[in-house]
Design a protein around this motif. Structure first.
Motif, mmCIF file in Angstrom:
data_model
loop_
_atom_site.group_PDB
_atom_site.id
_atom_site.type_symbol
_atom_site.label_atom_id
_atom_site.label_comp_id
_atom_site.label_asym_id
_atom_site.label_seq_id
_atom_site.Cartn_x
_atom_site.Cartn_y
_atom_site.Cartn_z
ATOM 1 N N GLY A 186 136.476 82.407 -37.932
ATOM 2 C CA GLY A 186 137.646 83.205 -36.948
ATOM 3 C C GLY A 186 138.191 84.367 -37.385
ATOM 4 O O GLY A 186 138.970 85.248 -36.824
ATOM 5 N N ASN A 187 137.291 85.105 -38.558
ATOM 6 C CA ASN A 187 137.865 86.315 -39.173
ATOM 7 C C ASN A 187 137.594 87.375 -38.360
ATOM 8 O O ASN A 187 137.935 88.549 -38.169
ATOM 9 C CB ASN A 187 137.403 86.633 -40.451
ATOM 10 C CG ASN A 187 137.990 85.862 -41.448
ATOM 11 O OD1 ASN A 187 139.064 85.342 -41.443
ATOM 12 N ND2 ASN A 187 137.231 85.316 -42.606
ATOM 13 N N ASP A 188 136.342 87.311 -37.517
ATOM 14 C CA ASP A 188 135.944 88.137 -36.498
ATOM 15 C C ASP A 188 135.595 87.539 -35.149
ATOM 16 O O ASP A 188 134.669 86.440 -35.102
ATOM 17 C CB ASP A 188 134.509 88.999 -37.300
ATOM 18 C CG ASP A 188 134.060 89.784 -36.277
ATOM 19 O OD1 ASP A 188 134.974 90.328 -35.232
ATOM 20 O OD2 ASP A 188 132.802 90.431 -36.321
ATOM 21 N N ILE A 189 136.505 87.871 -34.260
ATOM 22 C CA ILE A 189 136.351 87.287 -32.857
ATOM 23 C C ILE A 189 135.771 88.299 -31.721
ATOM 24 O O ILE A 189 136.697 89.345 -31.754
ATOM 25 C CB ILE A 189 137.697 86.733 -32.603
ATOM 26 C CG1 ILE A 189 138.099 85.600 -33.725
ATOM 27 C CG2 ILE A 189 137.736 86.079 -31.166
ATOM 28 C CD1 ILE A 189 139.439 85.118 -33.399
ATOM 29 N N GLU A 228 129.170 88.375 -39.561
ATOM 30 C CA GLU A 228 129.462 87.780 -40.862
ATOM 31 C C GLU A 228 129.745 86.205 -40.464
ATOM 32 O O GLU A 228 130.079 85.819 -39.310
ATOM 33 C CB GLU A 228 131.039 88.229 -41.031
ATOM 34 C CG GLU A 228 131.946 87.348 -41.954
ATOM 35 C CD GLU A 228 133.365 88.212 -41.866
ATOM 36 O OE1 GLU A 228 134.286 87.634 -42.847
ATOM 37 O OE2 GLU A 228 133.620 88.886 -41.193
ATOM 38 N N GLU A 229 129.515 85.385 -41.391
ATOM 39 C CA GLU A 229 129.603 83.812 -41.253
ATOM 40 C C GLU A 229 130.934 83.778 -40.817
ATOM 41 O O GLU A 229 132.013 84.046 -41.341
ATOM 42 C CB GLU A 229 129.269 83.104 -42.537
ATOM 43 C CG GLU A 229 129.396 81.532 -42.211
ATOM 44 C CD GLU A 229 128.907 80.588 -43.602
ATOM 45 O OE1 GLU A 229 128.311 79.845 -43.398
ATOM 46 O OE2 GLU A 229 129.296 81.083 -44.621
ATOM 47 N N GLY A 230 131.095 82.712 -39.814
ATOM 48 C CA GLY A 230 132.483 82.403 -39.190
ATOM 49 C C GLY A 230 132.723 83.235 -38.069
ATOM 50 O O GLY A 230 133.960 83.027 -37.252
ATOM 51 N N THR A 231 131.808 84.204 -37.552
ATOM 52 C CA THR A 231 132.051 84.940 -36.409
ATOM 53 C C THR A 231 132.250 84.045 -35.315
ATOM 54 O O THR A 231 131.436 83.150 -35.003
ATOM 55 C CB THR A 231 131.016 86.113 -36.311
ATOM 56 O OG1 THR A 231 131.086 86.966 -37.357
ATOM 57 C CG2 THR A 231 131.068 86.876 -34.920
ATOM 58 N N ILE A 232 133.121 84.385 -34.342
ATOM 59 C CA ILE A 232 133.459 83.385 -33.175
ATOM 60 C C ILE A 232 133.224 84.652 -31.900
ATOM 61 O O ILE A 232 133.611 85.677 -31.756
ATOM 62 C CB ILE A 232 134.808 83.177 -32.948
ATOM 63 C CG1 ILE A 232 135.172 82.312 -34.061
ATOM 64 C CG2 ILE A 232 135.299 82.420 -31.728
ATOM 65 C CD1 ILE A 232 134.486 80.890 -34.258
ATOM 66 N N VAL A 233 132.462 83.887 -30.734
ATOM 67 C CA VAL A 233 132.330 84.519 -29.530
ATOM 68 C C VAL A 233 133.043 83.663 -28.733
ATOM 69 O O VAL A 233 132.568 82.403 -28.482
ATOM 70 C CB VAL A 233 130.639 84.683 -29.252
ATOM 71 C CG1 VAL A 233 130.655 85.464 -27.871
ATOM 72 C CG2 VAL A 233 129.995 85.868 -30.206
ATOM 73 N N LEU A 283 127.465 80.182 -38.302
ATOM 74 C CA LEU A 283 127.311 79.697 -39.748
ATOM 75 C C LEU A 283 125.994 79.900 -40.188
ATOM 76 O O LEU A 283 124.976 80.133 -39.454
ATOM 77 C CB LEU A 283 127.498 77.995 -39.497
ATOM 78 C CG LEU A 283 128.798 77.566 -38.895
ATOM 79 C CD1 LEU A 283 128.854 76.310 -38.879
ATOM 80 C CD2 LEU A 283 130.336 78.380 -39.402
ATOM 81 N N LYS A 284 126.194 80.093 -41.693
ATOM 82 C CA LYS A 284 124.908 80.503 -42.432
ATOM 83 C C LYS A 284 124.912 79.504 -43.570
ATOM 84 O O LYS A 284 125.093 79.736 -44.689
ATOM 85 C CB LYS A 284 124.976 82.028 -42.853
ATOM 86 C CG LYS A 284 125.100 82.801 -41.676
ATOM 87 C CD LYS A 284 124.971 84.189 -42.204
ATOM 88 C CE LYS A 284 124.932 85.325 -40.672
ATOM 89 N NZ LYS A 284 124.896 86.713 -41.249
ATOM 90 N N PRO A 285 124.514 78.197 -43.293
ATOM 91 C CA PRO A 285 124.620 77.029 -44.532
ATOM 92 C C PRO A 285 123.228 77.239 -45.203
ATOM 93 O O PRO A 285 122.131 77.556 -44.651
ATOM 94 C CB PRO A 285 124.658 76.058 -43.634
ATOM 95 C CG PRO A 285 124.009 76.123 -42.339
ATOM 96 C CD PRO A 285 124.234 77.695 -41.838
ATOM 97 N N SER A 286 123.413 76.811 -46.286
ATOM 98 C CA SER A 286 122.275 76.857 -47.122
ATOM 99 C C SER A 286 121.542 75.562 -47.263
ATOM 100 O O SER A 286 121.686 74.473 -48.174
ATOM 101 C CB SER A 286 122.575 77.265 -48.733
ATOM 102 O OG SER A 286 123.170 78.470 -48.902
#
Length: 316
Positions: free
Chosen positions: A77-80, A101-106, A135-138
């Motif tokens: 939620g840092n970038d919505i 960025e990981e965590g970006t929301i649309v 998300l960008k999980p390893s």
């Protein structure tokens, strides 16, 4: 966003244009222009000569400021990105993909071509919560279904925080009893041994009147507002949902899927039922006895034990 934050922090106490200007580093004229712009976007603001401005009520919109202010997360939620109308929030998120960025929301007020599992249409009118998170999980691509389990746990827990007794129906629905209230669609960009990004789409019937849904969906659907007997504050719910998602995602990154699997089973209303699971090739009937670490439903019958990775689950 800064002017909304300042008005919210002031509460019921009027804050003058001069004080707002000093806080924001702008002129009183610019403050007045910002106030007018907010009013045009649905904010109800009282202004008193010699006293200042009071935010009476925000609009019933999922504007980024309404979600961000008070959101207690570090990743999600840092970038919505907000839209009144889109074809699909998942499609928009996938286009952002690697650059995001990981965590970006649309998030959107309406989806015109929302999708469910296997491309089935997902009806997404005003009043719902239609959002996607990048998300960008390893992890290996084969393990991506574990993120769907994680999202189901996060959604169900967020609803329970709001006093709604939600449970999870395999593979990707959150339900109240036997009625669907939320669907989850996980898509990814990946190579054989590497995930570029994962998009988790979440569609929730929040303030959508069931009678406004297509007739064929009404019997099997439910909304948060119909359960609560009143409209919910969607922005507050999204904040709770994003916090719950981050909690589960951070736990997933540190501890893997073991605890999430346990929580999914404890929240499931599929385990223990007699089911028919319709796959592209056959129907598997039996008792649902568990799920494996990758989200396959374990069904036992006279022919043995079956692990079904995908299909439509019907309760008997």
């Amino acid at each position: 966003m800064d002017i909304i934050r300042a008005l919210k922090e002031a509460g019921e106490a009027p804050i003058s244009g001069e004080d707002l200007g000093e806080k924001l580093g702008i002129s009183r004229t610019m403050v007045w222009k910002y106030i007018k712009a907010l009013e045009e976007n649905g904010y109800v603001i009282e202004s008193s000569p010699g006293a200042g401005y009071v935010l009476v009520s925000p609009p019933d919109k999922l504007y980024p400021a309404e979600i961000s202010i008070g959101l207690d997360t570090s990743i999600i939620g840092n970038d919505i990105h907000y839209f009144e109308t889109v074809d699909s929030t998942n499609d928009v998120a996938k286009k952002m993909g690697i650059r995001a960025e990981e965590g970006t929301i649309v998030v959107a007020e309406v989806q015109e071509n929302g999708r469910g599992r296997k491309g089935d249409p997902w009806i997404s009118p005003k009043g719902g919560i239609w959002l996607s998170v990048i998300l960008k999980p390893s992890i290996l691509p084969a393990h991506a279904p574990r993120l769907t389990l994680m999202a189901g746990v996060a959604v169900a827990n967020a609803m329970r925080q709001f006093g709604v007794d939600a449970s999870i129906k395999w593979p990707n629905d959150v339900v109240i009893g036997k009625k669907k209230i939320c669907g989850i669609l996980t898509e990814m960009d990946a190579e054989a041994d590497h995930i570029g990004f994962v998009v988790i789409g979440i569609g929730i019937n929040a303030n959508v009147p069931v009678e406004e849904l297509p007739e064929e969906l009404r019997e099997g659907s439910m909304s948060l507002s119909s359960i609560k007997g009143e409209r919910i504050n969607r922005a507050e719910f999204v904040q709770a949902l994003l916090k719950s998602l981050e909690t589960e995602y951070l736990r997933f990154k540190v501890d893997g899927s073991t605890k999430i699997l346990e929580d999914w089973i404890s929240l499931s209303n599929t385990i223990g039922r007699q089911v028919d699971v319709i796959t592209p090739h056959k129907i598997i009937s039996g008792k649902a006895t568990g799920i494996n670490p990758d989200g396959a439903l374990i069904v036992e019958n006279d022919e043995g034990v079956h692990e079904v990775i995908a299909g439509r689950c019907i309760y008997k």
